[in-house]
Structures are given as structure tokens and as C-alpha cells.
Design an enzyme around this catalytic site. Structure first.
Site, PDB file in Angstrom:
ATOM      1  N   ASP A   1      -0.677  -6.291   0.194  1.00 53.65           N
ATOM      2  CA  ASP A   1      -1.018  -5.553   1.410  1.00 53.65           C
ATOM      3  C   ASP A   1      -2.520  -5.415   1.549  1.00 53.65           C
ATOM      4  O   ASP A   1      -3.217  -5.123   0.565  1.00 53.65           O
ATOM      5  CB  ASP A   1      -0.406  -4.151   1.358  1.00 53.65           C
ATOM      6  CG  ASP A   1       0.808  -3.996   2.252  1.00 53.65           C
ATOM      7  OD1 ASP A   1       0.963  -4.792   3.203  1.00 53.65           O
ATOM      8  OD2 ASP A   1       1.610  -3.095   1.996  1.00 53.65           O
TER       9      ASP A   1
ATOM     10  N   LYS B   1      -0.600  -9.370   3.598  1.00 54.14           N
ATOM     11  CA  LYS B   1       0.104  -8.789   4.743  1.00 54.14           C
ATOM     12  C   LYS B   1      -0.805  -7.772   5.409  1.00 54.14           C
ATOM     13  O   LYS B   1      -1.476  -6.998   4.733  1.00 54.14           O
ATOM     14  CB  LYS B   1       1.398  -8.104   4.310  1.00 54.14           C
ATOM     15  CG  LYS B   1       2.166  -7.458   5.491  1.00 54.14           C
ATOM     16  CD  LYS B   1       3.493  -6.875   5.066  1.00 54.14           C
ATOM     17  CE  LYS B   1       3.360  -5.578   4.316  1.00 54.14           C
ATOM     18  NZ  LYS B   1       2.802  -4.477   5.175  1.00 54.14           N
TER      19      LYS B   1
ATOM     20  N   ASP C   1       0.835  -1.199   0.000  1.00 58.52           N
ATOM     21  CA  ASP C   1       0.000   0.000   0.000  1.00 58.52           C
ATOM     22  C   ASP C   1       0.870   1.250   0.000  1.00 58.52           C
ATOM     23  O   ASP C   1       0.357   2.373  -0.064  1.00 58.52           O
ATOM     24  CB  ASP C   1      -0.986  -0.006   1.166  1.00 58.52           C
ATOM     25  CG  ASP C   1      -0.318   0.008   2.536  1.00 58.52           C
ATOM     26  OD1 ASP C   1       0.924  -0.080   2.612  1.00 58.52           O
ATOM     27  OD2 ASP C   1      -1.051   0.093   3.549  1.00 58.52           O
ATOM     28  N   SER C   2       2.186   1.058   0.015  1.00 59.65           N
ATOM     29  CA  SER C   2       3.125   2.162  -0.204  1.00 59.65           C
ATOM     30  C   SER C   2       2.874   2.835  -1.543  1.00 59.65           C
ATOM     31  O   SER C   2       3.311   3.967  -1.775  1.00 59.65           O
ATOM     32  CB  SER C   2       4.567   1.648  -0.149  1.00 59.65           C
ATOM     33  OG  SER C   2       4.724   0.488  -0.956  1.00 59.65           O
TER      34      SER C   2
ATOM     35  N   GLU D   1       9.683  -3.188  10.796  1.00 61.29           N
ATOM     36  CA  GLU D   1       9.972  -1.910  10.151  1.00 61.29           C
ATOM     37  C   GLU D   1      10.468  -0.869  11.136  1.00 61.29           C
ATOM     38  O   GLU D   1       9.827  -0.602  12.163  1.00 61.29           O
ATOM     39  CB  GLU D   1       8.731  -1.373   9.422  1.00 61.29           C
ATOM     40  CG  GLU D   1       8.998  -0.061   8.710  1.00 61.29           C
ATOM     41  CD  GLU D   1       7.914   0.349   7.729  1.00 61.29           C
ATOM     42  OE1 GLU D   1       8.048   1.421   7.122  1.00 61.29           O
ATOM     43  OE2 GLU D   1       6.933  -0.410   7.548  1.00 61.29           O
TER      44      GLU D   1
ATOM     45  N   GLU E   1      -0.975  -5.055   9.015  1.00 63.15           N
ATOM     46  CA  GLU E   1      -0.201  -4.427  10.074  1.00 63.15           C
ATOM     47  C   GLU E   1      -0.878  -4.586  11.426  1.00 63.15           C
ATOM     48  O   GLU E   1      -2.103  -4.582  11.519  1.00 63.15           O
ATOM     49  CB  GLU E   1      -0.043  -2.925   9.786  1.00 63.15           C
ATOM     50  CG  GLU E   1       0.644  -2.601   8.477  1.00 63.15           C
ATOM     51  CD  GLU E   1       0.663  -1.108   8.186  1.00 63.15           C
ATOM     52  OE1 GLU E   1       1.095  -0.738   7.082  1.00 63.15           O
ATOM     53  OE2 GLU E   1       0.241  -0.309   9.057  1.00 63.15           O
TER      54      GLU E   1
END
Length: 264
Positions: free
Chosen positions: A84, A114, A45-46, A184, A116
Site C-alpha cells: 500500500d 496499491k 496500511d490497515s 471496498e 486509493e
């Protein structure tokens, strides 16, 4: 060439072989990344920042992630593709989380997702996704979707309290069934401790050299990276700018197109 799976990650951890991942968001980049021999591609999602130009990742939607994930999965043949889960795709309810993870696999073609955050917040969601046969990569430390709560892009794990919490979160993500964990922006010594304490691989980004693997945003290694942990391997950004300038100048001067570029 055999298809890489999450099992390969675990095997590489056991053999003490480093794992290399890059992000990709489009067809030609994904092809090149696979040709380079990476173990996995993250459709991150970057893209909300490096592709869409946003200040953070919070405006990335499921539709956007599905679009880019499907492009990348069409481009590669053997590389593991991890998608993501974007903001609000898993935070609302475990049922939403499972539905959206399923879409990234069935519609997007991803082989894993993935998300978070810790088990204390999203354990039910992670558990539901894994029970349906979708591998989950965890992500702790600096979690960009929590940037408003964290107060900015700051190193995590410097205080003893935070160190203990991150160690606990990593262990809980392993115990619930995650096949790997992204660490991270945490101190190198903490990343080393976490990596040595787990049976599943850790993937570092700004977490030092002792993680089981490393991941970077593809554009960061091509000249766009500004973070301390981002290494520029070739300044493709400058090369591209120069090429575009040459084209503009040749058009303005009437040097392009020549006869060899035209049809008779």
C-alpha cells in the site's frame, strides 16, 4: 515453485479462477499465509489500525510501510507482494508518487503497489508509476485514506449518481493501466456489474461474491474482525489469550519452568 506475478492475476480472470489475497505485516504471518496458498499478499496500511492500534490509517508513514514491506518480502518465496502507498505518499505530486512507489519496490522488495482513488485525482501519478514498470492496483469504493472526507466508514455506491461514478472510475483505472482494482464496501450487484464490465480482475472486500477475487485482513479471519464482511475462520484471538493466561498462572504458581525446561 515459480514466482507469481501480476500476469497470473490477469490469467486467472480469463480462466474464471477466483483470486485469494490476505494481508500480512510480519515474518511468521507472511510465511503461514504463503503456505496456505494465497495468490497475493497485501502489506496494507490497515496496519495503522490492526498493528499500531490507531483509529484510522492516516498516521502510517512511508518509513512504516517500508519496514513492514521488507519484512514480508523476506518471508515469502513465490507469492506476489503488493504494498500500500500510505497517506501523502502519492497525493502531493506525481513525482513524489513515483519516488515513493520506487522505494517500496527497490527498498521494500514489493512487486506492485496499491493506491486509493480515481484517475480524475491521481491519474498522472498512476501513469508515471506504471510507465516506470511498476504495476499498480487501483482501489475505489470506501477508500480509508479519504475517511475524513467521506465522514466515516460507510457503504459507497447506493445512490444512482454514486453507482455511475464508481463504474466510470473503474473503467478509467483499467484504461490507464492498472492490473486490478480493489472494490471496498459497495453493494454486491454494483460489484458484479463492474466486474463483468472489466478485462482486469476485481478484488472485493465487503463487495459480495461476484468479484474476481477476495481479500481480508489476516487478523479479521482470526477472531479480531468486527465488520459485517469479516468471517472468523478460527478464534485464534481467544486461543492466544488462553495460552497467555495459562503461562501467567503457571509462573505465579511455580509450575513453570519444570526441570525439562531448564539447563543442568
Amino acid at each position: 515453485m515459480s514466482k507469481k506475478t501480476v500476469v497470473h492475476f490477469l490469467e486467472q480472470k480469463q480462466k474464471n479462477e477466483k483470486i485469494a489475497l490476505l494481508t500480512a505485516y510480519d515474518f511468521p504471518t507472511a510465511q503461514l499465509v504463503e503456505e496456505a496458498g494465497v495468490d497475493g499478499i497485501l502489506v496494507g496500511d490497515s496496519l495503522g489500525m490492526v498493528v499500531m492500534g490507531g483509529e484510522n490509517t492516516l498516521k502510517v508513514t512511508m518509513d512504516v510501510m517500508l519496514y513492514h514491506t521488507s519484512i514480508v518480502t523476506h518471508a515469502v518465496k513465490s507469492t506476489l507482494v503488493i504494498a500500500d502507498m500510505p497517506f501523502l505518499s502519492y497525493q502531493i505530486s506525481p513525482e513524489d508518487a513515483l519516488r515513493n512507489a520506487g522505494r517500496l519496490v527497490s527498498e521494500g522488495g514489493a512487486q506492485a503497489v496499491k493506491l486509493e482513488g480515481p484517475v480524475s485525482k491521481y491519474g498522472e501519478a498512476i501513469e508515471k508509476i506504471i510507465k516506470c514498470g511498476i504495476p499498480v492496483m487501483g482501489h475505489i469504493g470506501l477508500t480509508p485514506q479519504s475517511i475524513l472526507e467521506l465522514g466515516g466508514y460507510k457503504i459507497q455506491g447506493r445512490s444512482e449518481t454514486c453507482r455511475k461514478r464508481l463504474k466510470k472510475e473503474a473503467k478509467e483505472l483499467q484504461d490507464i493501466g492498472c492490473f486490478s482494482i480493489v472494490l471496498e464496501c459497495i453493494p454486491s450487484d454494483l460489484a458484479k456489474e463492474i466486474t463483468e464490465s472489466l478485462d482486469i480482475p476485481t478484488i472485493g472486500i465487503g463487495a459480495g461474491p461476484d468479484c474476481d477475487g477476495q481479500i481480508l485482513v489476516c487478523y479479521d479471519i482470526l477472531g479480531w474482525g468486527k465488520a459485517r464482511f469479516a468471517k472468523t475462520y478460527i478464534n485464534a484471538r481467544e486461543n492466544m489469550r488462553e495460552s497467555f493466561s495459562l503461562f501467567v498462572n503457571e509462573v505465579k504458581q511455580g509450575k513453570y519452568p519444570e526441570e525439562k525446561h531448564s539447563y543442568s
